[in-house]
Design a protein around this motif. Structure first.
Motif, PDB file in Angstrom:
ATOM      1  N   GLU A  52       0.823  -1.211   0.000  1.00 57.44           N
ATOM      2  CA  GLU A  52       0.000   0.000   0.000  1.00 57.44           C
ATOM      3  C   GLU A  52       0.859   1.264   0.000  1.00 57.44           C
ATOM      4  O   GLU A  52       0.492   2.262  -0.617  1.00 57.44           O
ATOM      5  N   GLN A  54       1.725   2.215  -3.303  1.00 55.28           N
ATOM      6  CA  GLN A  54       0.571   2.776  -4.009  1.00 55.28           C
ATOM      7  C   GLN A  54       0.241   4.181  -3.518  1.00 55.28           C
ATOM      8  O   GLN A  54      -0.781   4.747  -3.882  1.00 55.28           O
ATOM      9  N   LYS A  68      -0.019   5.236  -0.146  1.00 49.73           N
ATOM     10  CA  LYS A  68      -0.585   5.361   1.204  1.00 49.73           C
ATOM     11  C   LYS A  68       0.535   5.716   2.177  1.00 49.73           C
ATOM     12  O   LYS A  68       1.628   5.165   2.101  1.00 49.73           O
ATOM     13  N   GLU A  69       0.235   6.649   3.106  1.00 52.24           N
ATOM     14  CA  GLU A  69       1.234   7.078   4.088  1.00 52.24           C
ATOM     15  C   GLU A  69       0.668   7.217   5.494  1.00 52.24           C
ATOM     16  O   GLU A  69       1.417   7.316   6.446  1.00 52.24           O
ATOM     17  N   ARG A  70      -0.633   7.253   5.626  1.00 49.97           N
ATOM     18  CA  ARG A  70      -1.249   7.529   6.924  1.00 49.97           C
ATOM     19  C   ARG A  70      -1.874   6.273   7.511  1.00 49.97           C
ATOM     20  O   ARG A  70      -2.370   5.404   6.777  1.00 49.97           O
ATOM     21  N   GLU A 103      -5.253   5.416   6.224  1.00 49.76           N
ATOM     22  CA  GLU A 103      -5.262   4.916   4.841  1.00 49.76           C
ATOM     23  C   GLU A 103      -4.923   3.430   4.807  1.00 49.76           C
ATOM     24  O   GLU A 103      -5.577   2.653   4.104  1.00 49.76           O
ATOM     25  N   PHE A 104      -3.892   3.053   5.570  1.00 51.65           N
ATOM     26  CA  PHE A 104      -3.527   1.634   5.631  1.00 51.65           C
ATOM     27  C   PHE A 104      -4.689   0.824   6.209  1.00 51.65           C
ATOM     28  O   PHE A 104      -5.047  -0.221   5.691  1.00 51.65           O
ATOM     29  N   THR A 111      -7.641   0.481   3.610  1.00 50.09           N
ATOM     30  CA  THR A 111      -7.418  -0.343   2.419  1.00 50.09           C
ATOM     31  C   THR A 111      -7.121  -1.804   2.752  1.00 50.09           C
ATOM     32  O   THR A 111      -7.493  -2.682   1.988  1.00 50.09           O
ATOM     33  N   ARG A 137       2.993  10.765   9.082  1.00 52.04           N
ATOM     34  CA  ARG A 137       3.000   9.928   7.888  1.00 52.04           C
ATOM     35  C   ARG A 137       4.084   8.868   8.023  1.00 52.04           C
ATOM     36  O   ARG A 137       5.110   9.097   8.655  1.00 52.04           O
TER      37      ARG A 137
END
Length: 156
Positions: free
Chosen positions: A33, A36, A38-40, A43-44, A47, A81
């Motif tokens: 991820e 792709q 994602k940094e937060r 978000e992880f 997803t 992040r």
């Protein structure tokens, strides 16, 4: 009752030491991820759908192992992040190898709906190949693990 996990950090095998760092599937999915964008944490979590306590534990380990570094989130003073480090970026080849193996062995013909493509051209990434330092193709039965000579052995 779960058995205690064996510590592989001092193993003489590169595969074993790698598994000590990224050896559970959640870690690899988090890294996927990140590639792709994602940094937060949220978000992880969204997803992957991983429980927050497990995600927190895996991210902490990946930071400790130097796969991610934590940076301030300019848009949110209470958040941060997770950014891939150079060590983390080097895992792209592992992810591509796993993806290609999975595509060819874990799906029925026509079942896979995704491919790995070049970001600029959209062209599908070619199958990975192994070669010797001099360019000869290496197949699955063409390699072995060889011990490196120590400084003393090399000088004899």
């Amino acid at each position: 009752m779960k058995g205690k996990r064996t510590n592989l950090e001092n193993a003489e095998c590169g595969i074993a030491r790698s598994l000590q760092v990224i050896g559970d599937w959640w870690s690899l999915l988090i890294i996927r991820e990140a590639f792709q964008g994602k940094e937060r944490f949220g978000e992880f979590q969204k997803t992957i759908g991983l429980a927050k306590n497990i995600l927190s534990s895996r991210l902490k380990k990946l930071v400790e192992q130097g796969i991610f570094r934590i940076e301030a989130d300019e848009g949110n003073a209470v958040s941060h992040r997770y950014v891939l480090t150079e060590k983390g970026h080097e895992l792209y080849i592992v992810l591509i190898a796993l993806w290609q193996w999975g595509e060819s062995t874990c799906f029925q013909p026509g079942e896979s709906r995704y491919h790995v493509v070049d970001r600029r051209s959209g062209e599908q990434i070619a199958r990975l190949e192994l070669k010797t330092e001099h360019g000869r193709d290496v197949g699955p039965r063409d390699f072995r693990i060889a011990k490196l000579a120590t400084a003393e052995e090399a000088s004899v």
